[in-house]
Design a protein around this motif. Structure first.
Motif, PDB file in Angstrom:
ATOM      1  N   GLN A 226       0.853  -1.189   0.000  1.00 11.91           N
ATOM      2  CA  GLN A 226       0.000   0.000   0.000  1.00 11.91           C
ATOM      3  C   GLN A 226       0.888   1.238   0.000  1.00 11.91           C
ATOM      4  N   PHE A 227       0.449   2.234  -0.780  1.00 13.28           N
ATOM      5  CA  PHE A 227       1.278   3.395  -1.066  1.00 13.28           C
ATOM      6  C   PHE A 227       0.466   4.674  -0.950  1.00 13.28           C
ATOM      7  N   LEU A 228       1.129   5.709  -0.424  1.00 11.81           N
ATOM      8  CA  LEU A 228       0.560   7.049  -0.344  1.00 11.81           C
ATOM      9  C   LEU A 228       1.477   7.977  -1.120  1.00 11.81           C
ATOM     10  N   ASP A 229       1.013   8.448  -2.276  1.00 11.35           N
ATOM     11  CA  ASP A 229       1.807   9.254  -3.201  1.00 11.35           C
ATOM     12  C   ASP A 229       1.291  10.687  -3.147  1.00 11.35           C
ATOM     13  N   ILE A 230       2.031  11.558  -2.461  1.00 12.74           N
ATOM     14  CA  ILE A 230       1.595  12.948  -2.250  1.00 12.74           C
ATOM     15  C   ILE A 230       2.313  13.855  -3.237  1.00 12.74           C
ATOM     16  N   GLY A 231       1.540  14.619  -4.001  1.00 13.78           N
ATOM     17  CA  GLY A 231       2.094  15.461  -5.046  1.00 13.78           C
ATOM     18  C   GLY A 231       2.278  14.672  -6.320  1.00 13.78           C
ATOM     19  N   THR A 232       1.268  13.887  -6.660  1.00 17.66           N
ATOM     20  CA  THR A 232       1.388  12.926  -7.755  1.00 17.66           C
ATOM     21  C   THR A 232       1.582  13.557  -9.121  1.00 17.66           C
ATOM     22  N   GLY A 233       1.020  14.737  -9.347  1.00 13.38           N
ATOM     23  CA  GLY A 233       1.156  15.375 -10.645  1.00 13.38           C
ATOM     24  C   GLY A 233       0.206  14.789 -11.680  1.00 13.38           C
ATOM     25  N   ILE A 234       0.243  15.351 -12.873  1.00 10.01           N
ATOM     26  CA  ILE A 234      -0.605  14.897 -13.963  1.00 10.01           C
ATOM     27  C   ILE A 234      -0.132  13.518 -14.429  1.00 10.01           C
ATOM     28  N   PRO A 235      -1.054  12.573 -14.601  1.00 15.70           N
ATOM     29  CA  PRO A 235      -0.652  11.219 -14.982  1.00 15.70           C
ATOM     30  C   PRO A 235       0.237  11.179 -16.224  1.00 15.70           C
ATOM     31  N   ALA A 236       1.238  10.305 -16.174  1.00 14.58           N
ATOM     32  CA  ALA A 236       2.175  10.097 -17.276  1.00 14.58           C
ATOM     33  C   ALA A 236       2.589   8.637 -17.235  1.00 14.58           C
ATOM     34  N   PRO A 237       3.192   8.112 -18.286  1.00 11.49           N
ATOM     35  CA  PRO A 237       3.623   6.710 -18.248  1.00 11.49           C
ATOM     36  C   PRO A 237       4.499   6.415 -17.036  1.00 11.49           C
ATOM     37  N   GLY A 238       4.285   5.251 -16.443  1.00 13.15           N
ATOM     38  CA  GLY A 238       5.053   4.874 -15.269  1.00 13.15           C
ATOM     39  C   GLY A 238       4.507   5.422 -13.978  1.00 13.15           C
ATOM     40  N   ASN A 239       3.180   5.589 -13.889  1.00  8.30           N
ATOM     41  CA  ASN A 239       2.575   6.037 -12.644  1.00  8.30           C
ATOM     42  C   ASN A 239       2.822   5.013 -11.531  1.00  8.30           C
ATOM     43  N   THR A 240       2.735   5.478 -10.301  1.00 11.55           N
ATOM     44  CA  THR A 240       3.058   4.627  -9.158  1.00 11.55           C
ATOM     45  C   THR A 240       2.274   3.327  -9.168  1.00 11.55           C
ATOM     46  N   HIS A 241       0.982   3.405  -9.407  1.00 16.39           N
ATOM     47  CA  HIS A 241       0.179   2.175  -9.333  1.00 16.39           C
ATOM     48  C   HIS A 241       0.580   1.183 -10.422  1.00 16.39           C
TER      49      HIS A 241
END
Length: 267
Positions: free
Chosen positions: A72-87
């Motif tokens: 489980q992950f909490l990604d703060i300041g994720t930004g606009i989606p781009a290839p290689g997103n955390t999930h």
């Protein structure tokens, strides 16, 4: 929050997520974002390299944390989606992984809801919240419905802390987040630094930061925000060099990237 999130979009003021999208070659930005991005690039011509290397660090760090068993992950300041997103990265390790994204830009919110689609076995949630109010993140109903804070969490603070000024209690913000993480959790963080840049470049970057929103911190000050954590080897390093043997070679110079990163374990 009342009204549509898009009611809060001010296209006349640059936003970090949209400016970052511009540097990465995306399409989700406005004239103010491009003007700000160009001014920074004039002072630091390698800024697009910095943005790309920071993104690559995110993928390597998230993968390492997932490979160490965190789901489980909490990604703060994720930004606009781009290839290689955390999930995408962590669900490739385990499809059941759960991810909560956090950002405060309504445009990021709309894109995230449309594009950040979880693997069927996992979960992805998005919070419209601000790092400067960490309790609003930790106490959010959607976070509580997605993450179990009694089990290890991977906290990602990628290229976001340099938008929190010292007078906004950056140490207190980090401390509040760390206190919520149980033993066995991990933190991955990156932070821009001017410690390798010549005085002329620093003067130009300062001029391109008229509202003082951006705060560069050197590696020592950045690491001090996370005292008590157990650094994963090699410790704090340039994002271009941290566990980067499999990346395209040769690696960019530290001076051209000017961004430090690390992964650390919560004891």
């Amino acid at each position: 929050m009342d009204g549509s999130p898009n009611d809060r979009v001010d296209t006349s003021v640059a936003h970090p997520a949209r400016r970052y999208n511009y540097w990465l070659g995306g399409k989700d930005h406005f004239a103010a974002d491009r003007a700000s991005g160009d001014a920074i690039e004039a002072a630091m011509p390698s800024i697009r390299t910095m943005a790309l290397e920071n993104r690559r660090f995110l993928g390597r760090a998230a993968r390492l944390i997932a490979e160490r068993g965190v789901r489980q992950f909490l990604d703060i300041g994720t930004g606009i989606p781009a290839p290689g997103n955390t999930h995408e990265v962590v669900q490739a390790v385990d499809a059941s992984s759960k991810i909560v994204y956090v950002d405060n830009d309504p445009i990021v919110l709309s894109h995230a809801r449309a594009l950040l689609t979880s693997a069927p076995a996992g979960t992805v949630a998005y919070l419209d919240a601000d790092l400067r109010d960490p309790r609003s993140i930790l106490d959010h109903a959607d976070l509580k419905a997605t993450l179990d804070l009694s089990e290890p969490v991977g906290l990602l603070l990628i290229a976001v802390l340099h938008f929190v000024r010292d007078d906004e209690d950056v140490q207190g913000i980090v401390g509040t987040l760390l206190e919520a993480l149980p033993s066995g959790s991990y933190v991955a963080a990156t932070h821009a630094t001017w410690e390798y840049l010549p005085a002329e470049a620093i003067a130009k970057l300062s001029a391109a930061n008229p509202d003082g929103r951006f705060t560069a911190r050197d590696g020592a000050d950045f690491a001090a925000l996370f005292g008590g954590l157990e650094m994963v080897e090699p410790g704090l390093a340039s994002v271009a060099h941290w566990h980067a043997d499999a990346e395209p070679q040769p690696r960019p110079a530290v001076e051209d990237v000017a961004c430090n990163g690390f992964v650390a374990r919560v004891p």
